[in-house]
Design a protein around this motif. Structure first.
Motif, PDB file in Angstrom:
ATOM      1  N   ALA A 120       0.848  -1.207   0.000  1.00 54.36           N
ATOM      2  CA  ALA A 120       0.000   0.000   0.000  1.00 54.36           C
ATOM      3  C   ALA A 120       0.874   1.245   0.000  1.00 54.36           C
ATOM      4  O   ALA A 120       0.615   2.207  -0.725  1.00 54.36           O
ATOM      5  N   LYS A 121       1.922   1.234   0.818  1.00 52.85           N
ATOM      6  CA  LYS A 121       2.813   2.400   0.876  1.00 52.85           C
ATOM      7  C   LYS A 121       3.530   2.632  -0.452  1.00 52.85           C
ATOM      8  O   LYS A 121       3.759   3.763  -0.855  1.00 52.85           O
ATOM      9  N   ALA A 122       3.888   1.540  -1.136  1.00 57.08           N
ATOM     10  CA  ALA A 122       4.571   1.676  -2.431  1.00 57.08           C
ATOM     11  C   ALA A 122       3.633   2.225  -3.500  1.00 57.08           C
ATOM     12  O   ALA A 122       4.078   2.725  -4.528  1.00 57.08           O
ATOM     13  N   GLY A 123       2.321   2.108  -3.252  1.00 63.10           N
ATOM     14  CA  GLY A 123       1.367   2.708  -4.189  1.00 63.10           C
ATOM     15  C   GLY A 123       0.471   1.736  -4.927  1.00 63.10           C
ATOM     16  O   GLY A 123      -0.171   2.109  -5.913  1.00 63.10           O
ATOM     17  N   ALA A 124       0.415   0.470  -4.450  1.00 61.27           N
ATOM     18  CA  ALA A 124      -0.472  -0.498  -5.120  1.00 61.27           C
ATOM     19  C   ALA A 124      -1.934  -0.095  -4.928  1.00 61.27           C
ATOM     20  O   ALA A 124      -2.321   0.367  -3.854  1.00 61.27           O
ATOM     21  N   SER A 125      -2.737  -0.287  -5.962  1.00 66.09           N
ATOM     22  CA  SER A 125      -4.175  -0.021  -5.843  1.00 66.09           C
ATOM     23  C   SER A 125      -4.874  -1.169  -5.134  1.00 66.09           C
ATOM     24  O   SER A 125      -5.812  -0.961  -4.368  1.00 66.09           O
ATOM     25  N   PHE A 126      -4.431  -2.396  -5.409  1.00 64.62           N
ATOM     26  CA  PHE A 126      -5.041  -3.581  -4.790  1.00 64.62           C
ATOM     27  C   PHE A 126      -3.982  -4.369  -4.024  1.00 64.62           C
ATOM     28  O   PHE A 126      -2.854  -4.555  -4.528  1.00 64.62           O
ATOM     29  N   LEU A 127      -4.381  -4.874  -2.860  1.00 66.22           N
ATOM     30  CA  LEU A 127      -3.523  -5.755  -2.054  1.00 66.22           C
ATOM     31  C   LEU A 127      -4.184  -7.121  -2.077  1.00 66.22           C
ATOM     32  O   LEU A 127      -5.330  -7.257  -1.659  1.00 66.22           O
ATOM     33  N   SER A 128      -3.473  -8.142  -2.576  1.00 71.71           N
ATOM     34  CA  SER A 128      -4.100  -9.457  -2.751  1.00 71.71           C
ATOM     35  C   SER A 128      -3.523 -10.536  -1.838  1.00 71.71           C
ATOM     36  O   SER A 128      -2.605 -11.272  -2.229  1.00 71.71           O
ATOM     37  N   PRO A 129      -4.061 -10.662  -0.614  1.00 66.96           N
ATOM     38  CA  PRO A 129      -3.677 -11.794   0.231  1.00 66.96           C
ATOM     39  C   PRO A 129      -4.335 -13.073  -0.283  1.00 66.96           C
ATOM     40  O   PRO A 129      -5.498 -13.060  -0.712  1.00 66.96           O
ATOM     41  N   PHE A 130      -3.586 -14.175  -0.251  1.00 63.07           N
ATOM     42  CA  PHE A 130      -4.071 -15.476  -0.741  1.00 63.07           C
ATOM     43  C   PHE A 130      -4.611 -16.291   0.433  1.00 63.07           C
ATOM     44  O   PHE A 130      -3.863 -16.986   1.122  1.00 63.07           O
TER      45      PHE A 130
END
Ligand code: G3P
Length: 219
Positions: A120-130
């Protein structure tokens, strides 16, 4: 909560889109390999034409320049492409470079809330935990969804929490209750969500009673 299909099968995407419940699609090299037949680019273009929502296309390079090259290429295919980048040191750098270029990303293969926080800090729009793969090794995958949803609320992060590696309808309910913004699932799980034995039995009974009533009237 948004519902995405986790598939590269055009027919499945077409059906779910017709139901009016489909907000996006996630693909990865494994899902593409199952389909074959056309190039990954062609499959992605077709999906993007069918679904106006976010469509994830995954890079396979593991060096930053390679990730950037593949991601920029995907981003040119359609305006609704999100470049999927696996969590790693190089992945974080690529995500942050994509962000600077205005290319949206989905950070994949997340297995801890700290990984999600970094993405999130790097700037991802989506975080996808498996979640399913964590359950497979006797860990509670849903904990990561719950923690990331809380971290997002506390720190007002922009990234959306996307529950991935969903294996059954209970995962969907649990992810929704845990505060996931998006759940991506195989078409089979989406179908399982539609059905309930009492619904199917009830429909059959209504039909039978209707036919009996019509027959009685016809005399
Ligand atoms: O969304 C990620 C998914 O494609 C991985 O699912 O079932 O291989 O863990 P699975």
């Amino acid at each position: 909560m948004k519902i995405f299909l986790d598939t590269a099968e055009i027919d499945e995407i077409r059906v779910a889109a017709r139901w009016g419940v489909l907000d996006g699609v996630t693909t990865n090299p494994t899902l593409y390999a199952k389909v074959g037949g056309a190039s990954y680019d062609d499959v992605l273009r077709e999906i993007c034409d069918l679904v106006p929502g976010a469509i994830s296309a995954e890079v396979v390079a593991d060096d930053v320049d390679g990730m950037l090259e593949e991601g920029r290429h995907f981003a040119k295919l359609a305006s609704n492409i999100y470049v999927k980048v696996a969590m790693s040191e190089n992945g974080l750098e690529a995500i942050s470079r994509f962000k600077a270029e205005g290319i949206r990303t989905n950070c994949t293969l997340i297995f801890s809330s700290n990984q999600g926080l970094l993405a999130a800090k790097a700037g991802a729009s989506f975080l996808s935990p498996f979640v399913g793969r964590l359950d497979d090794i006797n860990e509670d995958g849903m904990t990561v969804i719950r923690e990331l949803a809380e971290i997002k609320a506390i720190h007002e992060l922009e990234a959306e929490v996307l529950a991935a590696s969903v294996r059954h309808p209970l995962h969907v309910t649990q992810a929704a209750l845990a505060g996931a913004d998006i759940v991506t699932m195989p078409f089979k799980v989406l179908q399982q969500m539609v059905h309930h034995p009492l619904t199917d039995k009830g429909i059959a009974q209504f039909k039978k009673d209707w036919e009996a009533a019509k027959a009685a009237l016809a005399g």
